[in-house]
Design a protein around this motif. Structure first.
Motif, mmCIF file in Angstrom:
data_model
loop_
_atom_site.group_PDB
_atom_site.id
_atom_site.type_symbol
_atom_site.label_atom_id
_atom_site.label_comp_id
_atom_site.label_asym_id
_atom_site.label_seq_id
_atom_site.Cartn_x
_atom_site.Cartn_y
_atom_site.Cartn_z
ATOM 1 N N THR B 234 6.927 13.330 8.323
ATOM 2 C CA THR B 234 5.531 13.778 8.410
ATOM 3 C C THR B 234 5.341 14.963 9.359
ATOM 4 O OG1 THR B 234 5.265 11.959 9.933
ATOM 5 C CG2 THR B 234 4.362 11.681 7.724
ATOM 6 N N SER B 534 -1.741 7.424 1.262
ATOM 7 C CA SER B 534 -1.659 7.848 2.651
ATOM 8 C C SER B 534 -2.948 7.468 3.365
ATOM 9 C CB SER B 534 -1.397 9.350 2.728
ATOM 10 O OG SER B 534 -2.077 10.020 1.697
ATOM 11 N N GLY B 535 -3.046 6.238 3.750
ATOM 12 C CA GLY B 535 -4.151 5.883 4.610
ATOM 13 C C GLY B 535 -5.007 4.714 4.156
ATOM 14 N N ALA B 536 -5.258 4.614 2.848
ATOM 15 C CA ALA B 536 -6.215 3.600 2.420
ATOM 16 C C ALA B 536 -5.596 2.207 2.504
ATOM 17 C CB ALA B 536 -6.664 3.878 0.993
ATOM 18 N N ASP B 537 -6.363 1.234 2.084
ATOM 19 C CA ASP B 537 -5.930 -0.147 2.085
ATOM 20 C C ASP B 537 -4.700 -0.336 1.202
ATOM 21 O OD1 ASP B 537 -5.831 -2.968 1.340
ATOM 22 O OD2 ASP B 537 -7.709 -3.072 2.475
ATOM 23 N N ASP B 538 -3.682 -1.023 1.721
ATOM 24 C CA ASP B 538 -2.450 -1.265 0.969
ATOM 25 C C ASP B 538 -2.719 -1.930 -0.368
ATOM 26 O OD1 ASP B 538 -0.919 -0.158 2.854
ATOM 27 O OD2 ASP B 538 -0.174 -2.032 3.707
ATOM 28 N N SER B 541 -4.145 0.524 -2.817
ATOM 29 C CA SER B 541 -3.064 1.448 -3.109
ATOM 30 C C SER B 541 -2.067 0.816 -4.082
ATOM 31 C CB SER B 541 -2.403 1.810 -1.786
ATOM 32 O OG SER B 541 -1.202 2.418 -1.974
#
Lengths: 224, 573
Positions: B234, B534-538, B541
């Motif tokens: 990253t 990249s970031g939201a709830d697993d 996703s």
């Protein structure tokens, strides 16, 4: 015989050249209705190319010389689908996605559905295949496939029949059987037929056309 | 036949103008800003300042390093593993199974697999959960950087796992063009061991057909963006992602940097492909003597059966990783509460499917629409080109090999050029023509990438089609039209439907093309999946990733089922 019957199909000083080299000598052939001529020659002498040229499916790399005349019409400039010539190969080329009736119907001219189906049934019956309409072509035996293939070609009402070693895939017993079937069909359709072969038993009247010599020859070796 | 010839040239030219020229225009539209020329942001000064800026940017060096190492390792690794698997397993009882199942592995999109795999191997992933706390002793996820590691190892691993099946499929196809079993038999009778025979006779014959796929994989690995966002390092990210970030920066001056980076990436890809080509030539020279040096005395050793065993385990590993990656997505998508060391969620729920369903409608519809349009257009164009080509080729016996080679390279062009290197130029072009963000442009952009795959899946089938069927049909029906539609098309329906599904799945997987051309107006399931990963709830996703897998799968299943149903009574097909 030949003088009395009108000539239906004619090759006049016909020749094929590949890169300027003649594939076979200049040939002239005349056929009457219902007559079958067997063309023989060693492999590679251009037998199949000759048939392809007459049918109109030969490639642009071949140069054509001379005339091909069927029922008074010059054929050389016509595309193959407008020549009304049927060609039958040793491979039956039955369409695998259609059933037996479908294969035959594909060759039949448009018209009344019932009449067309009736012609199909009649044709199948004439070949000893009555009731085979709905059969998958993949389930037919070699001999049955050959018959359906020939029937299909004839249902298109061709004016000339070309046969490219039609019997060579069949075993001896079937071959004799199918040969008689072909001869009788040619006779009843009353059209001229040209067959390429290397089997001497295919020759009616014990004579054949020797392509590399460009003349008729007797099976016993003499010339006609 | 002249008519066919003329139509062929016309359609091929049309396809080239529509789909290859834009690639070149896109490249140009990237190179100009790379040299400081981008009037839309007021940059008119031609200079190499943007290039220098990229080279001196603090992120560039380690970013390029990670990109190079992951791409080279992934390409070489996948290629060697796939070839080694072929060598070990050809003719074994697993071989026919490989041939049948390989398409299934390929049907899983890179992105969905990558996300699932991340859920497997991350410190709080399924594998760690299964080992914890008994074996590992962890009650909280360890503070390890497995995903997004700075060496891009997890990205490399996923790339290898996804490219091995691709190379396997290409190898199986390449083996179709000669008799491998007989070759091995002859070699064995001459005293060659299996591995020698394979390298000297089989691999050597296969390689020409593997060259383009190998190049395509190398280029893809160097320039992949979506997978890299999820798995790659990253800070800084891989080079393609960095370029993408520069393009997207709020400060428009960074676009020049992006364009310069994109041009450098293209240069990198070109140089590496050139080096690979040189390596081929070198190997050719070096091993030409060895090739004819005669058989080495085969030593009977237990190594052979051991390596075959390892090969089988590798193959099983490939399958298990794919199945587990999909399974963990499924588990996550139904999880409501899943605390760390537990092997399975403590509470299950449909809530996140329902939630994702609300967000899914539009992206799913867009994806399906664009996928259907581009697949349908691609199949139509390719069928037309191949049909006319086959009508011409059936009569030409010699002298087409060099021109068909050129054609093949042109078709592969969009697969060899990194997407990020020309999509910006295409975006500039579309903005200039006021076509950005239109459905038409999106379909067209997808077509650039869909067409090559469509062509490659259908070319062999059309060239192998016995043209006498078509001739016979034309003689019988006295109609080209009828023969084409009633005989040739139905006879080729199965591969055409399959090619449609491939095209559809290629369209679904497009990330950058959608991002750059849609102008933010069209979200597809893939762009949404990347955005959410990249970031939201697993859990959301996971359900999006599953949809990204399911939609193409649905089309695949349908595309296989329809012809099978239509021809269920036909054994000959």
């Amino acid at each position: 015989m030949r003088q009395t019957n009108p000539i239906v199909f004619e090759l006049q000083k016909f020749q094929l050249r590949l890169d300027g080299v003649a594939v076979f000598p200049e040939i002239s052939i005349q056929l009457t209705a219902g007559e079958l001529l067997v063309v023989m020659g060693p492999s590679g002498c251009g037998k199949s190319s000759l048939l392809a040229a007459i049918a109109g499916s030969s490639g642009s790399e071949f140069e054509l010389y001379g005339k091909v005349i069927l029922q008074g019409r010059q054929l050389c400039d016509l595309p193959m689908e407008r020549r009304q010539i049927a060609i039958v190969y040793q491979d039956d080329l039955l369409f695998p996605h259609l059933d037996v009736a479908g294969n035959l119907l594909f060759a039949l001219a448009r018209g009344n559905a019932q009449e067309r189906m009736h012609s199909v049934k009649r044709a199948l019956a004439s070949a000893g295949l009555a009731g085979f309409e709905k059969r998958d072509v993949a389930t037919l035996s070699g001999g049955q496939r050959a018959r359906v293939s020939l029937l299909r070609s004839l249902l298109a009402k061709p004016k000339l029949l070309l046969l490219d070693e039609p019997f060579s895939r069949l075993d001896a017993a079937l071959r004799q059987d199918f040969r008689q079937f072909v001869y009788s069909q040619i006779e009843s359709m009353n059209i001229p037929a040209l067959m390429v072969s290397h089997d001497r038993q295919d020759c009616p009247n014990s004579q054949f056309y020797a392509l590399q010599d460009a003349q008729m020859q007797m099976l016993n070796g003499g010339y006609v | 036949m002249r008519a066919a010839n003329y139509k062929l040239i016309l359609v091929s030219l049309g396809a080239a103008v529509l789909f290859i020229l834009p690639v070149l225009a896109g490249l140009l539209g990237t190179w100009l800003p790379a040299l400081g020329y981008l009037p839309s942001i007021g940059a008119r000064q031609i200079s190499i300042a943007p290039v220098l800026a990229v080279l001196s940017h603090p992120s560039s060096y380690s970013s390029i390093q990670a990109t190079l190492s992951s791409a080279l390792l992934a390409t070489a690794g996948a290629f060697f593993i796939s070839q080694w698997l072929c060598m070990q397993l050809y003719g074994s009882d697993s071989w026919s199974w490989i041939k049948r199942s390989i398409a299934l592995l390929l049907a899983v999109p890179h992105l969905a697999f990558g996300i699932g795999f991340a859920f497997l191997i991350s410190p709080s992933g399924w594998i760690m959960r299964l080992l914890s706390p008994d074996l590992s002793g962890f009650n909280v996820p360890p503070d390890w950087l497995i995903i997004n590691d700075s060496y891009a190892l997890s990205l490399t691993l996923v790339l290898i796992l996804k490219e091995v099946p691709f190379f396997l499929l290409m190898s199986v196809a390449a083996m179709g063009s000669f008799d491998v079993a007989k070759t091995l038999q002859v070699a064995a009778s001459l005293g060659y061991s299996r591995s020698q025979a394979w390298l000297k006779l089989v691999f050597v014959q296969m390689y020409p057909q593997l060259r383009l796929p190998l190049y395509a994989v190398l280029s893809y690995s160097l320039s992949v963006v979506d997978l890299s966002i999820i798995l790659g390092p990253t800070a800084p990210p891989t080079f393609a992602v960095l370029i993408n970030q520069w393009y997207g920066d709020a400060d428009t001056d960074f676009r020049l940097l992006g364009a310069a980076g994109a041009s450098l990436l293209l240069l990198m890809v070109t140089v590496l492909l050139g080096l690979l080509f040189a390596l081929e030539k070198l190997c050719c020279k070096l091993f030409s003597k060895w090739l004819l040096a005669g058989p080495k005395k085969p030593v009977l050793s237990p190594v052979a059966s051991v390596s075959r065993g390892i090969a089988k385990v590798t193959l099983v590993g490939l399958w298990v990783s794919t199945i587990l990656a999909l399974a963990v997505l499924l588990v996550w998508s139904f999880a409501r509460q899943w605390r760390f060391p537990s092997a399975l969620p403590s509470k299950w729920s449909l809530k996140y499917w329902q939630l994702s369903w609300q967000q899914l409608g539009e992206p799913l519809l867009n994806t399906a629409l664009v996928g259907f349009c581009s697949a349908a257009i691609a199949v139509s164009i390719v069928v037309a080109i191949l049909h006319w080509q086959s009508q011409r080729n059936s009569f030409v016996t010699h002298g087409t090999s060099s021109s068909s080679q050129l054609l093949l390279w042109l078709i592969y062009l969009p697969m060899l050029v990194p997407q990020v290197s020309f999509l910006f130029g295409i975006q500039v072009l579309l903005v200039g023509l006021a076509l950005e963000g239109k459905l038409v442009s999106l379909v067209w952009a997808h077509l650039i990438f869909v067409l090559p795959y469509c062509y490659l899946t259908l070319a062999k089938v059309f060239l192998q089609f016995d043209n006498r069927f078509m001739q016979q049909a034309m003689i019988l029906s006295q109609s080209r039209w009828k023969s084409f539609w009633m005989i040739k098309m139905p006879m080729l329906f199965t591969p055409i439907a399959f090619s449609f599904a491939i095209s559809f799945s290629v369209s679904v997987s497009q990330y950058l093309a959608t991002l750059y051309v849609a102008g933010g107006r069209f979200d597809t399931i893939t762009t949404q999946t990347v955005a959410l990963a990249s970031g939201a709830d697993d859990r959301i996703s996971a359900s999006f990733a599953l949809w990204q897998f399911c939609l193409p799968l649905l089309v695949f299943v349908t595309a296989i089922a329809i012809p099978q149903f239509c021809f269920r009574r036909r054994k000959g097909l």
